[in-house]
Design an enzyme around this catalytic site. Structure first.
Site, mmCIF file in Angstrom:
data_model
loop_
_atom_site.group_PDB
_atom_site.id
_atom_site.type_symbol
_atom_site.label_atom_id
_atom_site.label_comp_id
_atom_site.label_asym_id
_atom_site.label_seq_id
_atom_site.Cartn_x
_atom_site.Cartn_y
_atom_site.Cartn_z
ATOM 1 N N ARG A 85 28.661 38.419 48.345
ATOM 2 C CA ARG A 85 28.635 39.563 49.254
ATOM 3 C C ARG A 85 27.804 40.669 48.620
ATOM 4 N NH1 ARG A 85 31.001 41.332 53.587
ATOM 5 N NH2 ARG A 85 32.425 39.563 53.636
ATOM 6 N N GLY A 89 27.368 51.471 46.974
ATOM 7 C CA GLY A 89 26.610 52.261 47.896
ATOM 8 C C GLY A 89 26.405 51.587 49.258
ATOM 9 N N LYS A 180 33.330 41.575 60.868
ATOM 10 C CA LYS A 180 34.584 42.260 60.579
ATOM 11 C C LYS A 180 34.365 43.769 60.570
ATOM 12 C CE LYS A 180 36.303 38.492 57.638
ATOM 13 N NZ LYS A 180 36.724 38.098 56.268
ATOM 14 N N MET A 214 42.801 53.671 48.571
ATOM 15 C CA MET A 214 42.894 53.265 47.169
ATOM 16 C C MET A 214 42.400 54.367 46.237
ATOM 17 S SD MET A 214 41.685 49.255 47.357
ATOM 18 C CE MET A 214 40.209 49.534 48.346
ATOM 19 N N ARG A 282 37.719 36.947 42.913
ATOM 20 C CA ARG A 282 36.465 37.690 43.032
ATOM 21 C C ARG A 282 36.062 38.403 41.757
ATOM 22 N NH1 ARG A 282 37.710 40.029 48.231
ATOM 23 N NH2 ARG A 282 38.650 37.993 48.290
ATOM 24 N N LEU A 283 34.761 38.502 41.585
ATOM 25 C CA LEU A 283 34.147 39.230 40.488
ATOM 26 C C LEU A 283 33.116 40.187 41.082
ATOM 27 C CD1 LEU A 283 33.495 36.181 38.143
ATOM 28 C CD2 LEU A 283 35.353 37.837 37.901
ATOM 29 N N ARG A 284 32.756 41.207 40.312
ATOM 30 C CA ARG A 284 31.786 42.190 40.786
ATOM 31 C C ARG A 284 30.704 42.435 39.762
ATOM 32 N NH1 ARG A 284 36.521 43.473 43.192
ATOM 33 N NH2 ARG A 284 36.415 44.276 45.331
ATOM 34 N N ASP A 495 52.082 62.797 11.934
ATOM 35 C CA ASP A 495 52.620 61.520 11.450
ATOM 36 C C ASP A 495 53.277 61.672 10.083
ATOM 37 O OD1 ASP A 495 52.843 58.558 11.598
ATOM 38 O OD2 ASP A 495 51.524 58.672 9.847
#
Length: 526
Positions: A85, A89, A180, A214, A282-284, A495
């Site tokens: 896909r 942008g 879609k 999201m 899926r990967l991008r 610490d």
């Protein structure tokens, strides 16, 4: 089977034999869906995608070329990817989009079955026939409202009619397998239009997908603006009785439903309220060539840099395999997702180091200060217990100290250890702060001073002040190195003294007090 078909089948089997494991993660999820961002640019300004103040786009030379995109696409397809896909942008603002689609179409003998495009549709209606002719098979149009005034409010542009025209052209294209509509639902803004979008499926063979709002950097995400998919389904089911749940395909992100007698369908992408991580496939690849294995994970690996270093296909595949193998089992709950270091949606897309190649080398220095508030007990221990007289008396009578004091003393001299830690911290700044340039420091001085002062009559306040001065000859300043030195020094004191001061300590007042060198010149804080 024809000779050509037989040859293509052998080619697919052979190409996948050596590389298919690169796309299988440690949870045995096989990744056969790749999203490629063609550009960070967009001709809309949707608030949920782009921060209000805008974003700094990558310079053109940082963006993948057409040839680099097609090389990576071929590697992924040979490794098992069947669907690609193209996104942004807005992908249609890239001049070479038609050529890229045509290039992807040539990968079908290696196993690619689907070439999809996600677009806002604003300028697509003229170019869509050419894209379909060159191999485009699926189209997703982003459309969040059917009200022209609300459209302009949400996108900061007019253009609803143009998007609807693109939808009409798409539905009239016989070679597009699926059309879609993506609808991001925001409470109080467009959630009252859900039934209107569902009604669009009555006479059109489209799939409307309602997407939960999201969180990304700068989009002012709020869980109270997010409408759970279950709430939307309840609204639709009250209006339309007898909804039919459709059988979901493997790895599908949307849960789909259909109204009896309607041509189309609708579904929900519930990334927030009901994630689908266990079946994620899926990967991008971002526009600037980073592989991103999860939309909500800020970690990225640059494939572009490896390509431009001259890496071979097998070397790039090994890098891809390491990134995929490191994919988490699932992303965090919605309240915990990292919206600070994760990119804005428009830049799934980038974070980039400032280019200082054109700057001249000059002498630079910076001084930073900070303070840690400690207890009187800790103050006395630092100031008194390390004197030779005190050390001697304690050695003779260790019972005069409690266990907490002994624990502090066993660690060593608090101020000396903190001073060393601060110096080491300044040298490690580029390892700790992702976008800082590594600099050859020429000098680091750290001074730690104990202070006690009467805050009110009879009430005293105790603290340690850390001051660090860092110098270098370089193309960028050393303020971050000075600030890191102070921060690490004060953390080390915390610490060292936690056994006697615990939660009562407070670190604060960390600031740059002065700097010199560089274009901005001298700076002295009053």
């Amino acid at each position: 089977m024809t000779v050509s078909a037989y040859r293509n089948q052998l080619l697919r089997l052979w190409t996948r034999t050596f590389s298919i494991s690169a796309l299988v993660d440690s949870y045995n999820r096989r990744h056969d869906y790749l999203r490629i961002s063609l550009t960070e640019r967009c001709n809309l300004r949707c608030f949920y995608c782009m921060p209000e103040e805008g974003v700094q786009l990558s310079p053109n030379e940082k963006v993948l070329t057409d040839e680099e995109i097609l090389r990576l696409a071929k590697l992924f397809v040979r490794s098992g990817v069947t669907k690609i896909r193209l996104t942004g942008g807005e992908p249609t603002v890239r001049k070479g989009v038609v050529g890229i689609v045509a290039g992807l179409n040539e990968l079908r003998p290696y196993g690619l079955r689907s070439i999809a495009l996600t677009s806002n549709g604003l300028a697509l209606h003229r170019r869509l026939p050419e894209l379909v002719e060159n191999g485009l098979t699926h189209l997703n149009l982003s459309l969040d409202t059917l009200d022209p005034f609300k459209f302009e409010f949400m996108t900061k542009r007019s253009g609803l009619e143009a998007v609807l025209k693109t939808l009409k052209v798409a539905l009239e294209s016989p070679h597009l397998q699926k059309v879609k509509l993506n609808v991001v639902v925001v409470k109080g803004l467009n959630d009252n239009e859900v039934l209107d979008f569902v009604e669009m499926t009555k006479d059109r063979p489209i799939s409307v997908r309602f997407i939960e709002f999201m969180p990304f950097t700068g989009n002012k995400w709020d869980k109270f603006k997010m409408v759970p998919s279950s709430d939307l389904l309840q609204v639709i089911s009250e209006k339309h009785l007898g909804l039919e749940r459709m059988a979901d395909e493997t790895n599908v992100t949307a849960r789909s439903w259909k109204i009896p007698g309607y041509q189309g369908e609708f579904g929900f992408i519930s990334s927030m309220s009901d994630h689908f991580c266990s079946a994620c496939n899926r990967l991008r690849i971002t526009a600037d060539g980073q592989i991103k294995v999860c939309l909500f994970d800020a970690k990225e690996v640059s494939l572009r840099d490896e390509i431009r270093k001259g890496a071979s296909d097998s070397e790039i595949l090994r890098l891809i395999g390491r990134a995929v193998h490191g994919k988490e089992e699932k992303h965090l709950q919605m309240e915990d997702i990292d919206v600070v270091s994760n990119r804005p949606m428009i830049l799934i897309g980038r974070a980039s180091m400032v280019d200082v190649s054109e700057k001249s080398v000059t002498k630079r220095s910076a001084t930073a200060k900070g303070r840690i508030i400690i207890t009187e007990r800790a103050y006395d221990l630092i100031n008194k217990s390390y004197s030779s007289e005190s050390q001697s008396s304690m050695g003779k009578n260790p019972s005069s100290m409690d266990e907490a004091q002994k624990k502090v003393l066993r660690k060593g001299d608090t101020l000396t250890v903190a001073q060393l830690a601060a110096i080491m911290g300044s040298k490690k700044t580029s390892d700790l702060i992702p976008l800082c340039h590594p600099l050859p420091l020429t000098d680091v001085k750290v001074k730690l001073t104990c202070e006690a002062f009467e805050e009110t009559q009879g009430t005293w306040k105790y603290s340690v002040v850390c001051q660090a001065t860092v110098a270098c000859e370089g193309k960028t300043g050393v303020e971050m190195e000075a600030l890191t030195a102070v921060s690490v020094g004060l953390l080390t004191i915390w610490d060292m003294l936690k056994a006697v001061a615990g939660k009562e300590m407070v670190i604060g007042e960390i600031m740059v007090s002065e700097k010199s060198g560089g274009r901005s010149g001298e700076f002295h804080r009053p």
